[in-house]
Design an enzyme around this catalytic site. Structure first.
Site, mmCIF file in Angstrom:
data_model
loop_
_atom_site.group_PDB
_atom_site.id
_atom_site.type_symbol
_atom_site.label_atom_id
_atom_site.label_comp_id
_atom_site.label_asym_id
_atom_site.label_seq_id
_atom_site.Cartn_x
_atom_site.Cartn_y
_atom_site.Cartn_z
ATOM 1 C CG ASP A 169 -2.000 -1.096 1.044
ATOM 2 O OD1 ASP A 169 -2.872 -0.951 0.177
ATOM 3 O OD2 ASP A 169 -1.912 -2.107 1.762
ATOM 4 N NE ARG A 228 -0.090 3.590 13.671
ATOM 5 C CZ ARG A 228 0.705 2.623 13.287
ATOM 6 N NH1 ARG A 228 2.019 2.806 13.223
ATOM 7 N NH2 ARG A 228 0.224 1.445 12.957
ATOM 8 C CG ASP A 260 -3.111 3.178 13.082
ATOM 9 O OD1 ASP A 260 -3.030 3.519 14.281
ATOM 10 O OD2 ASP A 260 -2.875 2.025 12.689
ATOM 11 C CB SER A 296 -4.751 -6.342 8.918
ATOM 12 O OG SER A 296 -4.196 -5.134 9.378
HETATM 13 N N1 ARG Z 1 -6.803 -1.574 17.002
HETATM 14 C C1 ARG Z 1 -5.452 -1.170 17.266
HETATM 15 C C2 ARG Z 1 -5.383 0.320 17.480
HETATM 16 O O1 ARG Z 1 -6.241 1.011 17.045
HETATM 17 C C3 ARG Z 1 -4.484 -1.631 16.207
HETATM 18 C C4 ARG Z 1 -4.663 -1.022 14.837
HETATM 19 C C5 ARG Z 1 -3.802 -1.655 13.771
HETATM 20 N N2 ARG Z 1 -4.077 -3.054 13.713
HETATM 21 C C6 ARG Z 1 -3.778 -3.896 12.741
HETATM 22 N N3 ARG Z 1 -4.042 -5.137 12.959
HETATM 23 N N4 ARG Z 1 -3.211 -3.540 11.632
HETATM 24 O O2 ARG Z 1 -4.466 0.793 18.100
#
Ligand code: ARG
Length: 400
Positions: free
Chosen positions: A16, A97, A126, A177
């Site tokens: 991506d 982040r 994110d 993911s």
């Molecule tokens: N739900 C978690 C958060 O918001 C992880 C987000 C990313 N998760 C992922 N499996 N790519 O902090």
């Protein structure tokens, strides 16, 4: 005129973010793209990632190792706040982040870019964290999120990339993911989308299945200074080493898994599996040390602050006035949180079995049931008379 001239793109090396490079150039008229990959201990090799960005068309490909800053300035404050979103998730992904956002903004300012970009889709948390953190740090920077708008399926994304020589993923990509860094792994999608199904064992990498854990317990001693974790089994360790070693030891006993349905910022409920062995044990140990060194009032008040703090992190408000104000509160509370906590790891449990501190306000001569008891039992009588007075008066009026 394109949407921006010079853009700094948060880059992971995956399909991506790689496709974002030609997409920004072809579809959105961006002239120059600088990619930035942050090394947060995700375990990917960063040399190949640097080269890949250049092959995809970036004019400059930066890689920054920020593991130490990540642990010191992002994970440790969260530990001092005992931050658990919805009482369970230690924010291992969320904490990365604001740091990545800060790097993007710094690079954009240094290179005179007019925009920053990330590859987040429109459904997750994110994007919220990136956008809010970036605009808090530099409200004048444009933020581009091509994957939020391009509406391509995974297959279409791969096909789009191939047109521009971006190799499709070699191995059949995992149905899950996964986000990973030093603090933990977050796993979602695929079969996990059905909340009633048990996660397959192969998704876990940092924590062992109970059947494979040692048959003998292992003891750990974690040292804290002013709420900061500083040592493991009597040995001072730098922040990154402390997390690395603790992840290894704790995960080896099958501790550190979470399976939860969480409430995302965008309103969707999602099922996420986490592994965060070190972080979970550190929060538990830290909270325990607070129980020995803080007076009850502070602990009780701090609980509400902790929940707010976790929500701020989850919801993208790391760089916010409220977060800063809460930091000042937490910092004050941590002045006496120095000492050690002993933990017994065994078959999926991390049990706290002892704690000690030079600042302990546990008073043995008051707590004891033995003969050297210093507590004035008679004083309790007067206290109870006064403490119960309002309810007694109320009951006389209302209950008789
Ligand atoms: N739900 C978690 C958060 O918001 C992880 C987000 C990313 N998760 C992922 N499996 N790519 O902090």
């Amino acid at each position: 005129m394109g949407r921006a001239n010079k853009v700094v793109l948060a880059y992971s090396g995956g399909v991506d973010t790689s496709v974002c490079i030609p997409y920004l150039q072809q579809e959105w008229g961006v002239q120059q793209i600088i990619t930035l990959a942050a090394d947060l201990g995700q375990g990917d090799e960063l040399g190949p990632i640097r080269d890949k960005a250049l092959r995809c068309g970036a004019i400059e490909s930066l890689v920054e190792n920020v593991q130490e800053e990540f642990v010191k300035n992002y994970a440790f404050p969260a530990i001092r706040a005992n931050a658990l979103y919805e009482n369970r998730y230690p924010l291992s992904t969320a904490l990365a982040r604001p740091l990545i956002a800060k790097l993007l903004v710094n690079v954009a300012q240094k290179y005179g870019a007019d925009a920053v970009a990330h590859g987040c889709t429109g459904k997750g948390n994110d994007q919220v964290r990136f956008d809010l953190a970036i605009s808090a740090l530099d409200p004048n920077l444009k933020i581009l999120a091509p994957a939020r708008e391009w509406g391509m399926s995974r297959e279409e994304t791969i096909a789009y990339g191939e047109k521009f020589g971006i190799e499709s993923p070699v191995k059949k990509s995992s149905p899950f993911s996964i986000d990973r860094n030093l603090l933990g792994r977050s796993i979602e999608a695929g079969s996990l989308e059905d909340p009633s199904t048990e996660p397959p064992e192969e998704i876990y990498l940092m924590t062992k299945a109970i059947k494979d854990t040692p048959n003998e317990p292992e003891y750990l001693e974690i040292g804290f200074e002013r709420g900061y974790p500083v040592s493991l089994n009597g040995q001072y360790l730098d922040p990154v080493q402390l997390i690395v070693q603790l992840n290894e030891k704790v995960g080896n006993h099958g501790v550190g898994r979470i399976d939860m349905i969480e409430n995302r910022v965008v309103g969707i409920k999602s099922r996420e599996i986490y592994e965060a062995p070190a972080l979970l044990v550190l929060i538990d140990a830290h909270r325990d040390l607070e129980s020995l060194t803080l007076i009850g009032d502070v602990t009780h008040y701090k609980r509400g602050i902790e929940d707010t703090y976790a929500q701020l992190i989850y919801r993208g408000l790391w760089y916010s006035p409220l977060k800063e104000a809460l930091d000042a509160f937490i910092d004050k509370t941590q002045e006496s949180v120095t000492g050690t906590v002993r933990i017994k790891l065994f078959k999926g449990n991390a049990q706290i079995v002892g704690r000690s501190s030079k600042n302990s306000i546990y008073a043995p001569d008051l707590a004891t049931y033995g003969s050297d008891d210093k507590f004035d039992h008679k004083a309790a009588e007067g206290f109870i008379y006064v403490w119960g007075l309002p309810t007694r008066v109320w009951s006389q009026k209302n209950r008789s």
